[in-house]
Design a protein around this motif. Structure first.
Motif, PDB file in Angstrom:
ATOM      1  N   LEU A 194      -6.131 -47.388 102.265  1.00  7.61           N
ATOM      2  CA  LEU A 194      -6.772 -47.885 101.052  1.00  7.61           C
ATOM      3  C   LEU A 194      -5.939 -49.049 100.533  1.00  7.61           C
ATOM      4  CD1 LEU A 194      -7.727 -44.519  99.291  1.00  7.61           C
ATOM      5  CD2 LEU A 194      -9.298 -46.183 100.305  1.00  7.61           C
ATOM      6  N   GLY A 216      -7.413 -43.294 103.194  1.00  7.77           N
ATOM      7  CA  GLY A 216      -8.706 -43.933 103.380  1.00  7.77           C
ATOM      8  C   GLY A 216      -8.631 -45.152 104.262  1.00  7.77           C
ATOM      9  N   THR A 218     -10.254 -49.462 104.729  1.00  9.35           N
ATOM     10  CA  THR A 218     -10.721 -50.638 104.002  1.00  9.35           C
ATOM     11  C   THR A 218     -11.261 -51.682 104.968  1.00  9.35           C
ATOM     12  OG1 THR A 218      -9.009 -50.313 102.301  1.00  9.35           O
ATOM     13  CG2 THR A 218     -10.068 -52.478 102.395  1.00  9.35           C
ATOM     14  N   GLN A 234     -14.631 -49.631 100.979  1.00  7.48           N
ATOM     15  CA  GLN A 234     -13.571 -48.654 101.169  1.00  7.48           C
ATOM     16  C   GLN A 234     -14.158 -47.248 101.252  1.00  7.48           C
ATOM     17  OE1 GLN A 234     -10.863 -49.823  97.801  1.00  7.48           O
ATOM     18  NE2 GLN A 234      -9.370 -50.131  99.438  1.00  7.48           N
ATOM     19  N   ALA A 236     -12.673 -42.986 101.403  1.00 10.19           N
ATOM     20  CA  ALA A 236     -11.493 -42.163 101.176  1.00 10.19           C
ATOM     21  C   ALA A 236     -11.724 -40.745 101.675  1.00 10.19           C
ATOM     22  CB  ALA A 236     -11.154 -42.142  99.685  1.00 10.19           C
TER      23      ALA A 236
END
Length: 324
Positions: A194, A216, A218, A234, A236
């Motif tokens: 992330l 996560g 991206t 994104q 998660a």
């Protein structure tokens, strides 16, 4: 690319006065310049010219050929993108050895969900050539025995296939500034964290070492600053107790494929815009795109207590500012 406008991009040495040459060239063909932008990097200059070709005194094919000749004469690289090209944009997918993102893109393309054509797959190893052959897409291995890519050949392949967008489907190499500069805002990467957390290599290992509870992935535009380009999508996931790098990979890889595919669709459909380094949906009320976590997360997030501008303390009816 501005709707209805043709875009001409010229990349070359800074000692070429391309503006003067291009202005005269277009004037002779009744092509009106509507916008012009220049950017420099070291000794290389990129000039982007937006023009109206609706009443030009030549054909598109002839204009392309004449621009190629002008580029050869001046020693610069010239690309032209007409408005109609946006409906059938071409994608080059860059890969290394991991297959999950490439396979997701190929499946979306075959199903007609991608909105563009995958014209070529380029790797710095040949591991994924069989997958490319399965979908009848040309594959080129541009890496040496250590996987170091020949970026001169890469640029030639991108030119040969008239590529509009480059997708980095777990391409484990850093593109040189020269490649990024030529295709600015037209390269999308997926990173296994992330961002801006854990940029660079071994992101899943970094997440394990730091003991994060939520990790996560991206998808973002590529810039010359590693893993710092504008974020597009994104996803998660929770990190279970005692999770290893392999555990995170198993949870993250499907989301990598999803986030990258979604980001490419948004770009191809012209649904996102970038302002001051951040992406926004162009028409949020007209799309069901998922840039972040599912809406279910919003319903689970507490909405009280929150800071207020003023509140009353005790029985004293004393007004206190939230900044006090």
């Amino acid at each position: 690319m501005t709707d209805g406008m043709t875009e001409i991009t010229v990349v070359g040495d800074d000692d070429v006065d391309i503006v003067v040459e291009m202005t005269a060239f277009l004037f002779e063909r009744d092509v009106d310049i509507t916008g012009l932008d220049q950017a420099a990097q070291e000794e290389t200059v990129r000039t982007t010219v937006q023009v109206d070709t609706s009443e030009m005194a030549t054909s598109r094919e002839t204009l392309r050929e004449d621009l190629d000749d002008l580029g050869d004469e001046l020693g610069v690289n010239v690309q032209v993108r007409f408005p109609a090209d946006r409906e059938t944009q071409s994608i080059a997918v860059l890969v290394t050895k991991e297959s999950h993102c490439l396979e997701a893109l190929l499946e979306a393309w075959v199903d007609g969900d991608l909105g563009a054509d995958i014209e070529v797959i380029i790797g710095n190893h040949d591991d994924l050539q069989p997958l490319a052959a399965k979908y009848d897409v040309p594959f080129h291995d541009i890496g040496d025995e250590n996987g170091t890519p020949d970026e001169g050949r890469l640029l030639d392949l991108l030119d040969d296939h008239d590529i509009d967008l480059i997708a980095l489907a777990r391409y484990i190499r850093i593109l040189s500034p020269e490649v990024v500069f030529r295709y600015e805002s037209r390269i999308i990467n997926v990173h296994p964290s992330l961002l801006p957390a854990f940029p660079g290599a071994s992101a899943y290992s970094q997440a394990v070492e730091e003991g994060v509870r939520i990790a996560g992935v991206t998808a973002h535009y590529v810039t010359t600053d590693l893993d710092q380009g504008p974020i597009i999508t994104q996803r998660a996931f929770n990190v279970p107790d005692g999770a290893t790098k392999t555990d995170l990979q198993e949870r993250g890889q499907p989301l990598e494929a999803e986030a990258l595919t979604e980001a490419i669709k948004l770009h191809i459909d012209d649904e996102i815009t970038v302002r001051r380094g951040q992406t926004t949906l162009r028409n949020p009320e007209e799309t069901d795109a998922q840039l972040g976590a599912p809406e279910e997360l919003d319903r689970q997030t507490p909405d009280r207590p929150i800071d207020v501008d003023e509140f009353v303390v005790g029985d004293l009816d004393e007004t206190v500012s939230a900044d006090d």
